[in-house]
Design a protein around this motif. Sequence first.
Motif, short mmCIF file in Angstrom:
data_model
loop_
_atom_site.label_atom_id
_atom_site.label_comp_id
_atom_site.label_asym_id
_atom_site.label_seq_id
_atom_site.Cartn_x
_atom_site.Cartn_y
_atom_site.Cartn_z
N CYS A 198 0.82 -1.22 0.00
CA CYS A 198 0.00 0.00 0.00
C CYS A 198 0.85 1.27 0.00
CB CYS A 198 -0.94 0.01 1.20
SG CYS A 198 -2.27 -1.20 1.11
N HIS A 226 2.78 2.09 -2.15
CA HIS A 226 2.85 2.55 -3.53
C HIS A 226 1.53 3.10 -4.05
CE1 HIS A 226 6.71 0.50 -3.71
NE2 HIS A 226 6.13 -0.60 -3.31
N ASP A 227 0.49 3.06 -3.24
CA ASP A 227 -0.86 3.40 -3.71
C ASP A 227 -0.99 4.91 -3.92
OD1 ASP A 227 -3.55 3.71 -4.21
OD2 ASP A 227 -4.18 2.27 -2.69
N TYR A 231 -5.41 10.24 -8.92
CA TYR A 231 -4.92 8.88 -9.16
C TYR A 231 -4.90 8.57 -10.65
CZ TYR A 231 -5.22 3.75 -9.37
OH TYR A 231 -5.03 2.43 -9.67
N MET A 287 1.19 -2.38 -6.96
CA MET A 287 -0.14 -2.97 -7.02
C MET A 287 -0.29 -3.73 -8.34
SD MET A 287 -0.63 -1.38 -4.23
CE MET A 287 -2.28 -1.85 -3.76
N GLU A 337 1.97 -7.05 -3.81
CA GLU A 337 0.59 -7.14 -3.35
C GLU A 337 0.19 -8.61 -3.19
OE1 GLU A 337 -3.67 -5.08 -4.42
OE2 GLU A 337 -2.43 -5.75 -6.10
#
Length: 231
Positions: free
Chosen positions: A63, A65-66, A90, A128, A152
């Motif tokens: 997460c 990298h989210d 995003y 992800m 992930e």
Amino acid sequence: MIRTIIFDIDETLYIYTPLHRITLKILDDYCVEHLGFEPGEFAAAWPRVYKEITAELGFGNSCIHDILLRSQIILEQKGINPLPHARTLYYLYWDNIISRMVPCDGIHQFLQKARQSGIRLGLGTDMMTEIQYRKLEKLELLDAFDFIVTSEEAGYEKPQEGFFRKVLEKTKCDVEECVMIGDNWDKDIVGAFGVGMPAIWFRPDVDPESCDSEHRKILVRSYEELTRKLL
């Protein structure tokens, strides 16, 4: 004898860093125009919030990298409700990155030759899963590989041993019959060495004369050079 080659994606199949710089400026401009940020404010918050997320979640959590989570936190800290805006940031980020991606010179030829030699091809990458699939589609490489492991999926980030153990499960061969190709010395190279896997450091931007003998020994700067070394 090499039976499986595992590739990192970012900075190995394509060059990410200049695309990130361009795209972060696009996000910064969007926040100035639409959300009342000062010029450079969003871009300055980007690495700071990353550090805050990793401090809370640890480096072993994908997460970190989210982009949606990072955008959300930046907006929250600015006092802006993120719900109407974070997804816009995003998609603005990833659509701009992916639209500009081009494969590294020689990658398609290398993969084809490796395949003709009977070598299995895999991917071992942080990030992800859905985003990495989108990148492979843009690079026209979805059909080029036999398997993928993302952090992930593995529940571990490189260079953690658990990540590389998950990769080894999918290689279907002994560790000494594999080789890891990646740009990040600490993540890709040290991580592979930690489970006894040979590795090659892919860095087109590095001058061999600037390296110590340990780095220079496994440095490769192009897929042409990689072909000579492995195939």
